[in-house]
Motif scaffolding. Structure first.
Motif, PDB file in Angstrom:
ATOM      1  N   MET A 141       0.827  -1.220   0.000  1.00 10.64           N
ATOM      2  CA  MET A 141       0.000   0.000   0.000  1.00 10.64           C
ATOM      3  C   MET A 141       0.856   1.263   0.000  1.00 10.64           C
ATOM      4  O   MET A 141       0.348   2.365  -0.137  1.00 10.64           O
TER       5      MET A 141
ATOM      6  N   HIS B  83      -2.557   7.150  -1.629  1.00 12.75           N
ATOM      7  CA  HIS B  83      -3.837   7.451  -2.282  1.00 12.75           C
ATOM      8  C   HIS B  83      -3.790   7.110  -3.776  1.00 12.75           C
ATOM      9  O   HIS B  83      -4.810   6.752  -4.372  1.00 12.75           O
TER      10      HIS B  83
ATOM     11  N   ALA C 166      -4.309   3.359  -4.064  1.00  8.71           N
ATOM     12  CA  ALA C 166      -5.736   3.055  -3.915  1.00  8.71           C
ATOM     13  C   ALA C 166      -6.490   3.368  -5.209  1.00  8.71           C
ATOM     14  O   ALA C 166      -7.350   2.602  -5.638  1.00  8.71           O
TER      15      ALA C 166
ATOM     16  N   ARG D 128      -9.703   0.767  11.966  1.00  7.00           N
ATOM     17  CA  ARG D 128      -9.606   2.204  11.701  1.00  7.00           C
ATOM     18  C   ARG D 128     -10.843   2.792  11.023  1.00  7.00           C
ATOM     19  O   ARG D 128     -10.737   3.533  10.058  1.00  7.00           O
TER      20      ARG D 128
ATOM     21  N   PHE E 129     -13.979   5.420  11.043  1.00  5.29           N
ATOM     22  CA  PHE E 129     -14.090   6.774  11.572  1.00  5.29           C
ATOM     23  C   PHE E 129     -15.216   6.773  12.592  1.00  5.29           C
ATOM     24  O   PHE E 129     -16.396   6.800  12.241  1.00  5.29           O
TER      25      PHE E 129
ATOM     26  N   LEU F 169     -18.054   9.327  12.631  1.00  3.77           N
ATOM     27  CA  LEU F 169     -18.901   9.412  11.447  1.00  3.77           C
ATOM     28  C   LEU F 169     -19.925   8.279  11.472  1.00  3.77           C
ATOM     29  O   LEU F 169     -19.675   7.211  12.037  1.00  3.77           O
TER      30      LEU F 169
ATOM     31  N   GLN G  19     -15.240   5.962  -4.570  1.00  3.66           N
ATOM     32  CA  GLN G  19     -14.414   6.422  -5.677  1.00  3.66           C
ATOM     33  C   GLN G  19     -15.189   6.161  -6.961  1.00  3.66           C
ATOM     34  O   GLN G  19     -16.136   5.377  -6.959  1.00  3.66           O
TER      35      GLN G  19
ATOM     36  N   LEU H 275     -15.141  14.135   4.305  1.00  2.00           N
ATOM     37  CA  LEU H 275     -13.709  13.844   4.200  1.00  2.00           C
ATOM     38  C   LEU H 275     -12.912  14.622   5.236  1.00  2.00           C
ATOM     39  O   LEU H 275     -11.975  14.097   5.845  1.00  2.00           O
TER      40      LEU H 275
ATOM     41  N   ALA I 188     -13.400  12.980   8.530  1.00  2.00           N
ATOM     42  CA  ALA I 188     -12.666  11.717   8.572  1.00  2.00           C
ATOM     43  C   ALA I 188     -11.174  11.984   8.756  1.00  2.00           C
ATOM     44  O   ALA I 188     -10.502  11.323   9.545  1.00  2.00           O
TER      45      ALA I 188
ATOM     46  N   GLN J 122      -9.864  12.664  12.143  1.00  2.00           N
ATOM     47  CA  GLN J 122      -9.663  11.508  13.007  1.00  2.00           C
ATOM     48  C   GLN J 122      -8.487  10.641  12.570  1.00  2.00           C
ATOM     49  O   GLN J 122      -7.708  10.172  13.399  1.00  2.00           O
ATOM     50  N   ASP J 123      -8.347  10.385  11.279  1.00  2.00           N
ATOM     51  CA  ASP J 123      -7.304   9.472  10.813  1.00  2.00           C
ATOM     52  C   ASP J 123      -6.917   9.827   9.375  1.00  2.00           C
ATOM     53  O   ASP J 123      -7.484   9.314   8.420  1.00  2.00           O
TER      54      ASP J 123
ATOM     55  N   GLU K  94      -4.170   9.205   7.659  1.00  2.00           N
ATOM     56  CA  GLU K  94      -3.513   8.184   6.856  1.00  2.00           C
ATOM     57  C   GLU K  94      -4.538   7.255   6.220  1.00  2.00           C
ATOM     58  O   GLU K  94      -4.429   6.890   5.055  1.00  2.00           O
ATOM     59  N   MET K  95      -5.566   6.902   7.011  1.00  2.00           N
ATOM     60  CA  MET K  95      -6.579   5.994   6.496  1.00  2.00           C
ATOM     61  C   MET K  95      -7.351   6.652   5.351  1.00  2.00           C
ATOM     62  O   MET K  95      -7.679   5.996   4.363  1.00  2.00           O
ATOM     63  N   VAL K  96      -7.634   7.923   5.480  1.00  3.86           N
ATOM     64  CA  VAL K  96      -8.324   8.633   4.401  1.00  3.86           C
ATOM     65  C   VAL K  96      -7.484   8.549   3.126  1.00  3.86           C
ATOM     66  O   VAL K  96      -8.001   8.309   2.037  1.00  3.86           O
ATOM     67  N   GLY K  97      -6.171   8.715   3.277  1.00  5.28           N
ATOM     68  CA  GLY K  97      -5.284   8.603   2.125  1.00  5.28           C
ATOM     69  C   GLY K  97      -5.316   7.203   1.537  1.00  5.28           C
ATOM     70  O   GLY K  97      -5.392   7.023   0.321  1.00  5.28           O
ATOM     71  N   ALA K  98      -5.294   6.180   2.407  1.00  3.13           N
ATOM     72  CA  ALA K  98      -5.278   4.796   1.933  1.00  3.13           C
ATOM     73  C   ALA K  98      -6.584   4.436   1.226  1.00  3.13           C
ATOM     74  O   ALA K  98      -6.657   3.431   0.529  1.00  3.13           O
ATOM     75  N   LEU K  99      -7.619   5.249   1.424  1.00  2.00           N
ATOM     76  CA  LEU K  99      -8.880   4.994   0.731  1.00  2.00           C
ATOM     77  C   LEU K  99      -8.949   5.754  -0.596  1.00  2.00           C
ATOM     78  O   LEU K  99      -9.997   5.815  -1.234  1.00  2.00           O
ATOM     79  N   GLY K 100      -7.842   6.360  -1.002  1.00  2.00           N
ATOM     80  CA  GLY K 100      -7.793   6.953  -2.331  1.00  2.00           C
ATOM     81  C   GLY K 100      -8.004   8.455  -2.374  1.00  2.00           C
ATOM     82  O   GLY K 100      -8.117   9.033  -3.438  1.00  2.00           O
ATOM     83  N   VAL K 101      -8.072   9.096  -1.192  1.00  2.00           N
ATOM     84  CA  VAL K 101      -8.265  10.545  -1.189  1.00  2.00           C
ATOM     85  C   VAL K 101      -6.897  11.217  -1.082  1.00  2.00           C
ATOM     86  O   VAL K 101      -6.098  10.876  -0.203  1.00  2.00           O
ATOM     87  N   ASN K 102      -6.634  12.146  -1.973  1.00  2.00           N
ATOM     88  CA  ASN K 102      -5.371  12.875  -1.900  1.00  2.00           C
ATOM     89  C   ASN K 102      -5.463  13.881  -0.767  1.00  2.00           C
ATOM     90  O   ASN K 102      -5.939  14.996  -0.926  1.00  2.00           O
TER      91      ASN K 102
END
Lengths: 233, 620
Positions: free
Chosen positions: A48, A71, A74, A86, A88, A91, A102, B170, B173, B176-177, B179-187
């Motif tokens: 990743m 990102h 992903a 992890r 949120f 939320l 996406q 976003l 999110a 809170q985290d 890195e996780m937001v990034g790992a989900l494809g968000v720049n």
């Protein structure tokens, strides 16, 4: 579709992955097995790019991942389901799914909230609840659903059965098989050999970041030496 | 009754700008975890840019258009700051980002001086809203009513953006985290930039919209800083409705304060905050912060060691050489050296709590100035001999630190830092406004040492003994069991607790010790200058301390002292130029980006690399 070639990864000075090479083909479910601390999570994170490999190649559909940010990985279609879940917690479930959303990918049906709720009916019942109100199993389901919202073609599942009731683990196994039928490829990092055998085609065993075995479960079955040495069954 | 309503309305109108600026700060903090000290500067830029635009754009459309354009322009400036200054240091420890934003304050101050000059400007009045209306017989400016009406819309728009749109999801999110937001494809880096844009734009809007009421001047940046921190802390970090309620609360109280107890307007705000935080430690609508916001992040460093024989001999030679200074140099240098030693002791005391304790105090000036004022007040009112006053300076400052430490240590991370700042401001405002007792802005003068120390050379030796003695004592404490316990509490509260260390108590004692030594520096200071003014208690003084500790190197033992000496000498040189703030600001930003380990840290790293190749580490 995924290929690791002589990957080395470090945390500070600690050398975690040692010339690790293996691959996952399209439509395949591969289990990455090994004890606690064998380097399973680091392998997943190195794919990743959450951990940057110091040397070696990680390729996904022929593209080198090592120069990319998480990102971007992903976006290419690698879905990451972290061990610690992890989600949120502040939320709602719907909002958690929204973070993962996406654009659709060519040649496959896009995941929608409605489709996901068919696979994970529990989540629909609680869709307006905040993440922190969910049980461990529900959180795990949400993590997978959230990642699917990104329409990945390869799913990286890091120890999804950890800390989850046996009934839910069985449900999880069914889910993974459903996803396989949908055409997803899966790399499943696991300690639970029983669960891994239920869902996967092939096993890769690592110990101290080195590959010790790569083959079918039948071969593994026959090789008690390997099993006893590297798996805590 | 009419007067009461009129004052209530004035308070509500004043809350508009305060809310806009504070909500921007809160948003930026929520997502990036950066406490943006330069937020006051964005506010000031908004006012100046809005003013310039209003000069060229006519009519009501021009007026309101100027306000929006000013917000947009400041938002873009915020983006530039984020891209050039903060992006390179996101990976560095959080505290370096603070120092970087402080560099931005200095740069913007001088740029504003270059462009708009030193004169205050009067804001134009809003076309069509120039008059007053009578409400229950009392005059209320129409513009105030407009502000009161606009603010809830802004609050609603922000609330909608954050809670009902994808961007808002976003952002929450990422709070809170990330890195996780990034790992989900968000720049996420663009998410950061976007949030910075929005936050800065809100500050710019706030600056521009208050023009008809307050105009624009070069002191606005610092003047609003304490207020917006208070608003954000009272409301709860990251809570927009909380920021609104707090802005209204503070503004209304302020208006009534001016009317009924004019002597306490500044104090009032901090008293309210202290009360709120005593009842609700995380603010009115805030939630408890998840742990992991300690000052020390990143890879754990090798433990610091006591100085080796070599280093000790070098220091000894240096001290002896320093002792000969009055014989070889002009008196000016003796006085400069006295200043340097006093500032070094102040920095060393801050370093003790910050570097070893991991507790970021934003209000360390309170103890420096506090000690100085204790001594000055004793001399002034009790005719106490200099020696007694000097002895009581650190004790008084230490007691102040005991009280403030007790209040602040119930919180951690950014809340702790904000509360130390606010309580230090409380001390400052007490001194500033209590004219009859403290002399207010005029300070206390004629505070001279005893006859035998009246000569600057004699006082230099006196400073050497107590200043350098204090620094060495603080250093020594790092290697006592107490120092170990303090460092353990910094690195891992849980593990420290598990080995039987009462971490809160250790930190409280350390906080008090740091306060006492800052008070000692204050005592040395007041008798060397013969006077004391509230400026020694200001935020800027606390920030000076923070900057030198970072420049020197947080994670090294000598960092504070080396940084203090370097800054005092550099400042003495560059303040001769007209735009020295610009130069100093750029220097600070450059150091943060190029040498994030600080001066001492970088030198150590260089030595390690050159001579030992990863073997035994070079001792400090």
């Amino acid at each position: 579709m995924l290929e690791l070639n002589n990957v080395n990864s470090h945390y500070g000075k600690a050398h975690i992955l040692n010339d690790l090479s293996f691959s996952v083909s399209r439509g395949e479910v591969v289990s990455l097995l090994g004890r606690n601390g064998a380097g399973k999570t680091t392998t997943v994170k190195s794919i990743m790019q959450l951990v940057k490999p110091t040397t070696g190649k990680v390729e996904f559909e022929g593209k080198a991942l090592t120069a990319l940010a998480p990102h971007q990985v992903a976006k290419l279609g690698v879905g990451y389901v972290p061990e610690e879940r992890r989600i949120f917690t502040d939320l709602t479930i719907l909002e958690n799914l929204e973070v993962g959303r996406q654009p659709p990918r060519d040649g496959m049906a896009a995941w929608t909230k409605e489709r996901l709720f068919k696979i994970f009916p529990n989540l629909e019942e609680r869709k307006s609840n905040r993440g922190k109100a969910l049980s461990g199993g529900e959180q795990q389901m949400l993590t997978i659903a959230r990642t699917l919202m990104g329409n990945p073609t390869l799913l990286l599942l890091d120890e999804p059965s950890e800390g989850i009731a046996p009934v839910i683990v069985e449900q999880m196994a069914k889910t993974i098989l459903t996803l396989k039928e949908e055409g997803l490829s899966v790399l499943l990092s696991e300690q639970n050999l029983h669960f891994a055998r239920l869902v996967s085609d092939r096993a890769v065993i690592i110990e101290s970041g080195e590959k010790k075995f790569d083959g079918s479960f039948e071969e593994l079955e026959a090789n008690s030496e390997i099993r006893d040495a590297y798996l805590s069954v | 009754m009419g007067l009461f309503v009129a004052q209530l309305l004035t308070g509500l109108a004043n809350a508009a700008a305060l809310f806009l600026v504070a909500s921007g700060l809160s948003l930026i903090f929520g997502v990036t975890r950066i406490v943006n000290f330069s937020h006051g500067s964005f506010y000031m830029l908004g006012a100046f840019i809005g003013y310039s635009l209003m000069q060229v754009l006519p009519g009501a459309i021009g007026f309101w258009g100027s306000i929006l354009l000013a917000g947009l322009a400041v938002g873009l400036i915020g983006v530039v700051v984020e891209l050039l200054v903060l992006r390179p240091v996101y990976k560095a420890p959080e505290l370096f980002q603070l120092v970087a934003t402080f560099g931005v304050i200095l740069v913007i101050q001088d740029l504003a001086l270059m462009i708009w000059g030193a004169e205050d400007v009067l804001g134009p009045r809003a076309p069509g809203l120039k008059g007053i209306v009578r409400i229950m017989g009392e005059p209320v400016p129409k513009f105030d009513l407009a502000l009161i009406a606009i603010t809830p819309f802004v609050l609603f728009a922000l609330w909608y953006l954050i809670s009902r749109t994808r961007v808002g999801v976003l952002v929450r999110a990422a709070t809170q985290d990330r890195e996780m937001v990034g790992a989900l494809g968000v720049n996420q880096s663009w998410l950061f930039t976007g949030v910075f844009f929005l936050g800065a734009a809100l500050a710019g809007l706030g600056g521009a919209i208050q023009l008809p009421k307050g105009g624009a001047d070069l002191l606005m940046d610092f003047n609003i800083l304490a207020s917006i921190f208070v608003v954000v802390v009272i409301g709860g970090m990251g809570s927009l409705p909380g920021a609104y309620i707090a802005a209204v609360l503070i503004s209304v109280l302020n208006v009534f304060g001016v009317a009924y107890i004019p002597q306490s307007t500044l104090v009032l705000m901090f008293v309210v905050m202290a009360v709120v935080l005593t009842v609700r430690p995380y603010g009115l609508l805030g939630r408890e912060e998840v742990a992991g916001e300690h000052g020390q992040v990143g890879e754990p460093d090798k433990p610091i060691k006591p100085a080796g024989w070599m280093a000790r001999i070098i220091v000894l030679i240096f001290l002896v050489a320093l002792g000969f200074l009055p014989f070889v140099a002009e008196p000016f240098f003796t006085i400069l050296a006295t200043d340097v030693i006093v500032f070094c002791l102040f920095a060393a005391s801050l370093h003790f709590i910050l570097g070893l304790g991991g507790l970021v105090s934003f209000g360390h000036a309170a103890y420096f100035g506090g000690g100085a004022y204790v001594a000055a007040l004793l001399v002034n009112y009790a005719n106490s001999p200099m020696e007694l006053a000097f002895l009581l300076a650190p004790i008084g400052a230490g007691l102040l630190a005991v009280i403030i430490g007790w209040l602040c240590l119930r919180l951690s991370g950014v809340y702790f830092a904000m509360l130390t700042l606010a309580l230090a401001q409380l001390v400052w405002s007490l001194v500033f406004q209590w004219d009859e007792f403290t002399g207010g802005d005029d300070g206390l003068v004629d505070i001279w040492p005893s006859a035998y120390l009246s000569d600057s050379t004699a006082y230099f030796y006196f400073t050497m003994v107590f200043g350098i003695g204090g620094i060495l004592l603080l250093r020594h404490m790092a290697h006592t069991p107490f120092g170990y316990a303090l460092r353990a509490s910094r690195d891992s509260v849980r593990q420290a607790e598990a080995t039987g260390i009462n971490t809160k108590r250790v930190q409280w004692v350390a906080f008090s010790i740091a306060g006492a030594f800052a008070g000692l520096a204050g005592g040395l200071f007041v008798f060397s200058k013969g006077s004391i003014f509230p400026v020694e208690l200001e935020i800027a003084k606390s920030f000076d301390g923070l900057i030198v500790v970072f420049l020197g190197g947080v994670k090294t033992l000598s960092g504070g002292v080396v940084g203090a000496a370097a800054l005092t000498l550099v400042q003495d040189y560059i303040t001769r130029f007209e735009y020295w703030r610009l130069a100093l600001g750029l220097l600070i930003i450059a150091v943060v980006i190029i040498a994030p380990k600080g001066i001492v840290g970088s030198i150590n790293a260089l030595f390690r690399y050159r001579f030992t190749r990863g073997g035994d580490e070079v001792k400090e």
